[in-house]
Design an enzyme around this catalytic site. Structure first.
Site, mmCIF file in Angstrom:
data_model
loop_
_atom_site.group_PDB
_atom_site.id
_atom_site.type_symbol
_atom_site.label_atom_id
_atom_site.label_comp_id
_atom_site.label_asym_id
_atom_site.label_seq_id
_atom_site.Cartn_x
_atom_site.Cartn_y
_atom_site.Cartn_z
ATOM 1 N N TYR A 51 0.744 -1.257 -0.100
ATOM 2 C CA TYR A 51 0.012 0.030 0.088
ATOM 3 C C TYR A 51 0.825 1.422 0.075
ATOM 4 C CZ TYR A 51 -3.884 -3.101 1.670
ATOM 5 O OH TYR A 51 -4.757 -4.016 1.678
ATOM 6 N N HIS A 105 0.390 -11.928 1.738
ATOM 7 C CA HIS A 105 -0.655 -11.071 1.214
ATOM 8 C C HIS A 105 -1.389 -12.031 0.007
ATOM 9 C CE1 HIS A 105 -1.790 -6.692 -0.085
ATOM 10 N NE2 HIS A 105 -2.742 -7.317 -0.315
ATOM 11 N N LEU A 187 -17.778 -3.683 0.558
ATOM 12 C CA LEU A 187 -18.862 -3.267 -0.131
ATOM 13 C C LEU A 187 -19.011 -3.065 -1.693
ATOM 14 C CD1 LEU A 187 -18.524 0.359 1.722
ATOM 15 C CD2 LEU A 187 -19.860 -1.838 2.634
ATOM 16 N N ILE A 225 -13.004 -4.932 6.791
ATOM 17 C CA ILE A 225 -12.151 -3.680 6.896
ATOM 18 C C ILE A 225 -12.388 -2.768 5.851
ATOM 19 C CG2 ILE A 225 -10.176 -4.792 8.234
ATOM 20 C CD1 ILE A 225 -9.162 -5.569 5.246
ATOM 21 N N LYS A 227 -12.899 0.346 3.822
ATOM 22 C CA LYS A 227 -11.989 1.555 3.401
ATOM 23 C C LYS A 227 -12.964 2.656 3.146
ATOM 24 C CE LYS A 227 -9.854 4.539 0.185
ATOM 25 N NZ LYS A 227 -10.297 5.115 -0.974
ATOM 26 N N ASN A 237 -19.700 4.183 7.896
ATOM 27 C CA ASN A 237 -19.608 2.684 7.922
ATOM 28 C C ASN A 237 -19.649 2.168 9.555
ATOM 29 O OD1 ASN A 237 -19.048 2.448 5.333
ATOM 30 N ND2 ASN A 237 -16.806 2.661 5.323
#
Length: 271
Positions: A51, A105, A187, A225, A227, A237
């Site tokens: 990231y 990951h 989402l 989680i 964002k 959220n």
């Protein structure tokens, strides 16, 4: 970490069920975003080496050792020695001696290094640099490969999971193995918010569409989680804790599942 519901790991620890994801938040904006999330009430922050924002995340968490912190070892750092070095670099960027959770990951099956990387994480946990260890995007076969090779079961598998891609077979395997399922892109990268079924349930409950979707995750026993970058969306959220969906509403969202609904990369091909 008692402010939000928590899920019990197979190693005895407990992770907050709803966390703050930082994917695609720039490093120079990460500290402010993290501080906003903490102010709203989040007690879990998720980042990753790839990231490029671990420094900003670490700055935002400065002095807050009570906040659960997850990071991830990127694909190019797979292998025993490389993963060990990558962990040290993550900690240096975060400004920490340890994290609560570190994940592989992606399984990267073409590399054939998942088992060696997992062995590195087992030793990273023993060293205290990570309190718990897990994986991300691992398929059923990938999970069995690392468990059979080491005798150590991941505490968590973070996977793409949203109403139009529900990964039921993998979730059932997690249940069997005692692995927590954590949803990334919960989402559907925002696409779920515009779904007519979600919109109707949002209208019925008087809640925003994102909170409805996140509530669906929570009531299915998933960790998630989402964002968000603006305070408005971060707070919206978090409203997932303020209400409950009825069984019929849950069933309507369950019916949105699509075997072809994947948005992100296919773990069998991505490296």
């Amino acid at each position: 970490m008692t402010d939000t519901p928590a899920l019990k790991f197979n190693d005895g620890r407990a992770i907050p069920q709803l966390g703050f994801g930082t994917y695609q938040i720039d490093n120079d904006k990460a500290a402010e975003a993290v501080r906003t999330a903490l102010d709203v009430g989040y007690r879990l922050v998720d980042t990753a080496a790839i990231y490029g924002n671990e420094e900003g995340v670490g700055e935002g968490l400065q002095g807050r050792d009570d906040i659960w912190l997850t990071t991830k070892i990127w694909n190019e750092s797979q292998g025993y020695d490389r993963a060990q070095r990558a962990m040290d670099k993550c900690l240096s960027r975060l400004g920490r001696d340890s994290v609560d959770l570190v994940l592989i990951h992606w399984p990267c099956p073409d590399k054939g290094l998942a088992v060696e990387t997992w062995k590195a994480l087992v030793d990273i946990r023993k060293s205290g640099k990570a309190k718990s260890i897990g994986v991300s995007n691992f398929r059923i076969r990938d999970l069995h490969d690392i468990i059979e090779a080491t005798g150590v079961t991941p505490a968590l598998n973070q996977i793409e999971l949203h109403p139009t891609f529900q990964q039921r077979a993998l979730r059932a395997e997690h249940e069997e193995l005692g692995i927590i399922t954590q949803s990334w892109s919960p989402l559907g990268q925002g696409k779920g918010i515009d779904n007519p079924t979600i919109a109707a349930i949002a209208n019925e409950t008087g809640r925003n569409a994102a909170a409805v979707i996140l509530r669906w995750h929570l009531q299915h026993g998933l960790c998630t989680i989402p964002k968000a970058s603006s305070r408005e969306h971060i707070a919206a959220n978090f409203e997932a804790f303020d209400f409950e969906l009825g069984a019929e509403q849950i069933a309507r969202i369950d019916a949105l599942d699509d075997a072809n609904g994947r948005i992100g990369p296919d773990p069998s091909k991505f490296s």
